[in-house]
Design an enzyme around this catalytic site. Structure first.
Site, PDB file in Angstrom:
ATOM      1  N   HIS A 214       0.805  -1.224   0.000  1.00 61.46           N
ATOM      2  CA  HIS A 214       0.000   0.000   0.000  1.00 61.46           C
ATOM      3  C   HIS A 214       0.840   1.276   0.000  1.00 61.46           C
ATOM      4  O   HIS A 214       0.299   2.373  -0.003  1.00 61.46           O
ATOM      5  CB  HIS A 214      -0.914   0.027   1.235  1.00 61.46           C
ATOM      6  CG  HIS A 214      -0.163   0.207   2.522  1.00 61.46           C
ATOM      7  ND1 HIS A 214       0.431  -0.825   3.185  1.00 61.46           N
ATOM      8  CD2 HIS A 214       0.113   1.309   3.231  1.00 61.46           C
ATOM      9  CE1 HIS A 214       1.031  -0.364   4.256  1.00 61.46           C
ATOM     10  NE2 HIS A 214       0.870   0.930   4.323  1.00 61.46           N
TER      11      HIS A 214
HETATM   12  C1  UD1 Z   1      -1.378   5.175   6.566  1.00 64.31           C
HETATM   13  C2  UD1 Z   1       0.015   5.570   7.071  1.00 64.31           C
HETATM   14  C3  UD1 Z   1       1.010   4.445   6.762  1.00 64.31           C
HETATM   15  C4  UD1 Z   1       0.504   3.111   7.281  1.00 64.31           C
HETATM   16  C5  UD1 Z   1      -0.892   2.855   6.724  1.00 64.31           C
HETATM   17  C6  UD1 Z   1      -1.468   1.557   7.244  1.00 64.31           C
HETATM   18  C7  UD1 Z   1       0.565   7.965   6.985  1.00 64.31           C
HETATM   19  C8  UD1 Z   1       1.337   8.996   6.278  1.00 64.31           C
HETATM   20  N1  UD1 Z   1       0.507   6.761   6.383  1.00 64.31           N
HETATM   21  O1  UD1 Z   1      -1.303   5.088   5.148  1.00 64.31           O
HETATM   22  O2  UD1 Z   1       2.243   4.745   7.375  1.00 64.31           O
HETATM   23  O3  UD1 Z   1       1.384   2.097   6.873  1.00 64.31           O
HETATM   24  O4  UD1 Z   1      -1.751   3.945   7.116  1.00 64.31           O
HETATM   25  O5  UD1 Z   1      -2.689   1.265   6.676  1.00 64.31           O
HETATM   26  O6  UD1 Z   1       0.019   8.243   8.037  1.00 64.31           O
HETATM   27  N2  UD1 Z   1      -8.947   5.152   3.337  1.00 64.31           N
HETATM   28  C9  UD1 Z   1     -10.112   4.435   3.407  1.00 64.31           C
HETATM   29  N3  UD1 Z   1     -10.575   4.101   4.642  1.00 64.31           N
HETATM   30  C10 UD1 Z   1      -9.955   4.466   5.794  1.00 64.31           C
HETATM   31  C11 UD1 Z   1      -8.770   5.223   5.695  1.00 64.31           C
HETATM   32  C12 UD1 Z   1      -8.283   5.540   4.462  1.00 64.31           C
HETATM   33  O7  UD1 Z   1     -10.699   4.078   2.414  1.00 64.31           O
HETATM   34  O8  UD1 Z   1     -10.441   4.113   6.883  1.00 64.31           O
HETATM   35  C13 UD1 Z   1      -8.427   5.486   1.996  1.00 64.31           C
HETATM   36  C14 UD1 Z   1      -8.708   6.906   1.589  1.00 64.31           C
HETATM   37  O9  UD1 Z   1      -8.958   6.911   0.234  1.00 64.31           O
HETATM   38  C15 UD1 Z   1      -7.398   7.610   1.851  1.00 64.31           C
HETATM   39  C16 UD1 Z   1      -6.379   6.518   1.564  1.00 64.31           C
HETATM   40  O10 UD1 Z   1      -7.009   5.304   1.978  1.00 64.31           O
HETATM   41  O11 UD1 Z   1      -7.256   8.730   1.065  1.00 64.31           O
HETATM   42  C17 UD1 Z   1      -5.082   6.669   2.302  1.00 64.31           C
HETATM   43  O12 UD1 Z   1      -5.309   6.785   3.725  1.00 64.31           O
HETATM   44  P1  UD1 Z   1      -4.231   7.544   4.649  1.00 64.31           P
HETATM   45  O13 UD1 Z   1      -4.615   7.448   6.058  1.00 64.31           O
HETATM   46  O14 UD1 Z   1      -3.989   8.906   4.088  1.00 64.31           O
HETATM   47  O15 UD1 Z   1      -2.890   6.748   4.379  1.00 64.31           O
HETATM   48  P2  UD1 Z   1      -2.606   5.182   4.257  1.00 64.31           P
HETATM   49  O16 UD1 Z   1      -2.195   4.883   2.868  1.00 64.31           O
HETATM   50  O17 UD1 Z   1      -3.721   4.388   4.847  1.00 64.31           O
END
Ligand code: UD1
Length: 371
Positions: A214
């Site tokens: 991811h």
């Molecule tokens: C985050 C952490 C990463 C960790 C990962 C574990 C940061 C910078 N990154 O990355 O270090 O390894 O979590 O999963 O903090 N989304 C959903 N549902 C949710 C949350 C997010 O669909 O509950 C989607 C959204 O489209 C969002 C994308 O995932 O824009 C990314 O979520 P985000 O929290 O920004 O970063 P991760 O890639 O999850």
């Protein structure tokens, strides 16, 4: 005197790190631990299921910040978390890991104490000192800045302390306590065996590999993503690959319209199901940080699909091999594993299920002597 300690969680890898510390603090009658969930991760299968599996109490406060660009997300966390700081005036704020919520809450706490006569709160960082030396990773920025703001730096491996010393951090603030993520793993390993995930997926012990992927550096760039997928397609000719897919990766796959029917895609799993899946895997391919550590303790071979790791002890002592996106390297290491020549590992010092106990004692003794 009751000491008020705020423990922050925000995203999936935080929950299994914070749980043992929160549960341990609850045992101290002079400590009042409060759990704050920023809401960085909000889907049930990235958040609530972990509270259920880890028997973690519902958060005392839920900030509901959700997704956004790095700056928007971090800023929202700061705005909402500052309100909690003003209302609760804690003695200590404890943050874990390296996600955006980690840095945003540490920064809000540091700013808050500038305006607070009592010089509260102290800041503690669990999993301090890890360095990938790759400033293109948001986590590297989060780690470095959080460490520079923290009064207590709790480390998981010897390299972390060296990194912090080199950055000029006072050795008196650094404590090598072990790995809280492994506290959870050891506590729930037996319970995880009760999961029916293998039956549900019709899998036999050691007959499959697990993939997690991811990281923006792997999935946000179309060419890099395709390169990695072509390597994985080769691997899938030798072994079935189970892929619990992260929402970020799902979104990118949809956008790129690439065919990945050579992988068995499943939704993100809860903690117990995932642990069971990796215990019985032939090997794991991942770009996650924590999974490199879990596979080391479980003695399951791990191929890390990144060009670096901030957790070098998993390579020097554990089962981890950093293979990057290099198809040749990925195939060579896969072949070795399938021929029964997988790398064997040892468990690093203090990855023994007692890290949370060590942390809580250090914090309690300090607060008792200084407040
Ligand atoms: C985050 C952490 C990463 C960790 C990962 C574990 C940061 C910078 N990154 O990355 O270090 O390894 O979590 O999963 O903090 N989304 C959903 N549902 C949710 C949350 C997010 O669909 O509950 C989607 C959204 O489209 C969002 C994308 O995932 O824009 C990314 O979520 P985000 O929290 O920004 O970063 P991760 O890639 O999850």
């Amino acid at each position: 005197m009751k000491y008020k300690i705020i423990i922050v969680v925000g995203a999936r890898p935080n929950f299994m790190k914070a749980a043992p510390v929160f549960i341990e603090f609850k045992k101290y009658k002079e400590i009042d631990p409060l759990l704050i969930h920023t809401g960085q991760h909000y889907d049930n299968n990235l958040s609530k299921v972990f509270f259920d599996d880890l028997k973690l109490a519902n958060p005392n406060f839920y900030l509901g910040v959700g997704s956004g660009t790095h700056s928007v997300q971090s800023a929202k966390v700061m705005i909402e978390f500052e309100k909690i700081l003003v209302e609760q005036n804690p003695h200590l704020v404890m943050v874990v890991g390296d996600v955006n919520s980690t840095l945003a809450c540490a920064l809000a706490a540091a700013k808050y104490r500038c305006s607070n006569q009592q010089y509260n709160p102290f800041i503690a960082h669990i999993e301090a000192g890890l360095r990938s030396f790759d400033w293109h990773m948001p986590e590297e920025i989060n780690r470095r800045l959080t460490d520079s703001l923290s009064d207590f730096l709790f480390t998981t491996e010897p390299d972390a302390e060296d990194n912090l010393i080199k950055e000029g951090i006072d050795a008196k603030r650094i404590f090598y306590v072990g790995n809280v993520m492994i506290d959870s793993l050891l506590r729930f390993k037996k319970k995880a065996e009760e999961s029916t995930i293998l039956t549900q997926l019709e899998l036999k012990n050691k007959s499959y590999a697990v993939l997690t992927m991811h990281r923006p550096t792997n999935v946000d760039d179309r060419e890099d993503f395709k390169k990695l997928l072509s390597a994985l397609k080769e691997v899938s000719k030798s072994i079935k690959i189970i892929f619990p897919i992260h929402p970020r990766t799902k979104k990118m796959l949809h956008e790129y319209r690439v065919n990945i029917d050579f992988l068995k895609i499943i939704p993100p799993l809860g903690y117990l199901d995932f642990i069971k899946l990796i215990i019985h895997a032939k090997f794991v391919m991942t770009d996650s940080g924590g999974i490199q550590e879990e596979t080391t303790v479980l003695n399951v071979p791990c191929l890390t699909l990144r060009k670096n790791t901030e957790r070098p002890v998993t390579v020097t002592m554990g089962t981890n091999i950093v293979v990057g996106k290099d198809q040749m390297k990925i195939m060579q290491e896969t072949d070795k594993i399938l021929q029964g020549k997988a790398k064997k590992g040892q468990t690093p010092k203090f990855w023994d299920g007692m890290a949370a106990q060590r942390i809580c004692k250090i914090v309690y003794d300090y607060l008792k002597n200084n407040i």
